[in-house]
Design a protein around this motif. Sequence first.
Motif, PDB file in Angstrom:
ATOM      1  N   LEU A  99       0.827  -1.208   0.000  1.00  0.00           N
ATOM      2  CA  LEU A  99       0.000   0.000   0.000  1.00  0.00           C
ATOM      3  C   LEU A  99       0.860   1.256   0.000  1.00  0.00           C
ATOM      4  N   ALA A 100       1.906   1.290   0.834  1.00  0.00           N
ATOM      5  CA  ALA A 100       2.786   2.460   0.889  1.00  0.00           C
ATOM      6  C   ALA A 100       3.444   2.716  -0.466  1.00  0.00           C
ATOM      7  N   PHE A 101       3.759   1.649  -1.197  1.00  0.00           N
ATOM      8  CA  PHE A 101       4.337   1.771  -2.534  1.00  0.00           C
ATOM      9  C   PHE A 101       3.262   2.121  -3.561  1.00  0.00           C
ATOM     10  N   ALA A 102       2.092   1.508  -3.431  1.00  0.00           N
ATOM     11  CA  ALA A 102       1.034   1.665  -4.437  1.00  0.00           C
ATOM     12  C   ALA A 102       0.484   3.077  -4.506  1.00  0.00           C
ATOM     13  N   VAL A 103       0.389   3.779  -3.355  1.00  0.00           N
ATOM     14  CA  VAL A 103      -0.162   5.141  -3.388  1.00  0.00           C
ATOM     15  C   VAL A 103       0.760   6.081  -4.161  1.00  0.00           C
ATOM     16  N   GLY A 104       2.030   5.710  -4.305  1.00  0.00           N
ATOM     17  CA  GLY A 104       2.937   6.482  -5.145  1.00  0.00           C
ATOM     18  C   GLY A 104       2.950   5.984  -6.574  1.00  0.00           C
ATOM     19  N   ASN A 149       6.884   9.864 -14.550  1.00  0.00           N
ATOM     20  CA  ASN A 149       7.076   8.578 -15.218  1.00  0.00           C
ATOM     21  C   ASN A 149       8.366   7.893 -14.769  1.00  0.00           C
ATOM     22  N   THR A 150       8.428   7.541 -13.496  1.00  0.00           N
ATOM     23  CA  THR A 150       9.601   6.870 -12.938  1.00  0.00           C
ATOM     24  C   THR A 150       9.221   6.128 -11.660  1.00  0.00           C
ATOM     25  N   LEU A 151       9.847   4.971 -11.444  1.00  0.00           N
ATOM     26  CA  LEU A 151       9.596   4.199 -10.229  1.00  0.00           C
ATOM     27  C   LEU A 151      10.263   4.823  -9.008  1.00  0.00           C
ATOM     28  N   ILE A 152      11.085   5.840  -9.242  1.00  0.00           N
ATOM     29  CA  ILE A 152      11.693   6.540  -8.111  1.00  0.00           C
ATOM     30  C   ILE A 152      10.613   7.199  -7.263  1.00  0.00           C
ATOM     31  N   LEU A 153       9.541   7.621  -7.905  1.00  0.00           N
ATOM     32  CA  LEU A 153       8.453   8.310  -7.203  1.00  0.00           C
ATOM     33  C   LEU A 153       7.808   7.423  -6.128  1.00  0.00           C
ATOM     34  N   PRO A 154       7.315   6.219  -6.458  1.00  0.00           N
ATOM     35  CA  PRO A 154       6.745   5.372  -5.390  1.00  0.00           C
ATOM     36  C   PRO A 154       7.791   4.913  -4.377  1.00  0.00           C
ATOM     37  N   TYR A 211       7.873   7.552  -1.835  1.00  0.00           N
ATOM     38  CA  TYR A 211       6.703   7.408  -0.968  1.00  0.00           C
ATOM     39  C   TYR A 211       6.957   6.309   0.071  1.00  0.00           C
ATOM     40  N   LEU A 212       7.576   5.222  -0.358  1.00  0.00           N
ATOM     41  CA  LEU A 212       7.868   4.113   0.546  1.00  0.00           C
ATOM     42  C   LEU A 212       8.905   4.517   1.591  1.00  0.00           C
ATOM     43  N   ALA A 213       9.954   5.215   1.157  1.00  0.00           N
ATOM     44  CA  ALA A 213      10.978   5.683   2.091  1.00  0.00           C
ATOM     45  C   ALA A 213      10.402   6.689   3.075  1.00  0.00           C
ATOM     46  N   SER A 214       9.509   7.531   2.583  1.00  0.00           N
ATOM     47  CA  SER A 214       8.850   8.513   3.445  1.00  0.00           C
ATOM     48  C   SER A 214       8.019   7.821   4.522  1.00  0.00           C
ATOM     49  N   ALA A 215       7.326   6.759   4.144  1.00  0.00           N
ATOM     50  CA  ALA A 215       6.532   5.997   5.112  1.00  0.00           C
ATOM     51  C   ALA A 215       7.434   5.396   6.190  1.00  0.00           C
TER      52      ALA A 215
END
Length: 300
Positions: free
Chosen positions: A121-126, A138-143, A146-150
């Motif tokens: 979920l933490a990855f998916a919302v990003g 358009n990059t997986l760095i974005l999610p 979000y995961l690192a922020s969580a």
Amino acid sequence: MSIEWSLVFFTVFVGLGCGIFVCSVILTEWGGMAKQVRTKSSLAALAALAIGGFSSVLHLGHPERIFGALGHPTSGIFMESTMLGLVALDIIVYLVAMRRNASDRTLRIISTVGIIPAVILAFAVGYTYVLSARPAWNTLILPLIYLASAGLMGCYSLSLLIAFTNNISSAPGTTSAEIAAAKGAPSAAGTIKWATLIAVAFQAVLLILYLIHLAVAPYPDITRSATRVLTGDLAVLFWGGLVLLGLLVPAALVSPFNKKKAKQIPPVASLAFGLVCVLVSSALFRGLMFSLGSSIKQFL
């Protein structure tokens, strides 16, 4: 692109809830430390998820039609809501199991099962924002950010709960049971502080990679350029909100090399301030992301 504040709060609080739960399970169930904070951390995670879910509903033009939106299994809102529901359900089962004095093995199994949808979920919302039509997104760095922020928000929240627990042992009128429960808090606090520093470092690396992505992304445009972030109208938000509040201050507050100043500030106050900083920084990054979200072709 305008900032969708309801989505900002949705992703921040969902990340907070997932981060608290995952960090708590790793430390208390897998690490066997600070087990006295399990109930408080689970309730805090559940409350954060509830706030995040409510913010998501407010984003709909007609909130009363939420069940209609959930009727489409392939939609992003259905997947996110399903994961959120699974995490919340697992936390509730976990709380009931603790209330009924379930064995350590049972509690470990229940909580570990909940980690899987929490991380997803933490990855998916990003990942929802990864769109080819918006080069800055358009990059997986974005999610991953979000995961690192969580993870960072979870570490700081858990550190704050442990600090409260650590104060129990020195409070007047403390019972022997409370003293025994707080006995392992100092070692747990040291462990979670190192985890916090690692989360800060990981987030810093991802932020640098995201700037590189902005610089080399196809269809370059000033509205989504690294120059705009570093020296343009978004520079104050980046340097002040992301670098200062999101990286430097949180790292300094838990740094093991800052022991002299740490003694001058109560741990609870220091960690509470750090938590506020990472929460604000997480929201500001999402605001930055929306500001960079111009599409390849401007139709309006």
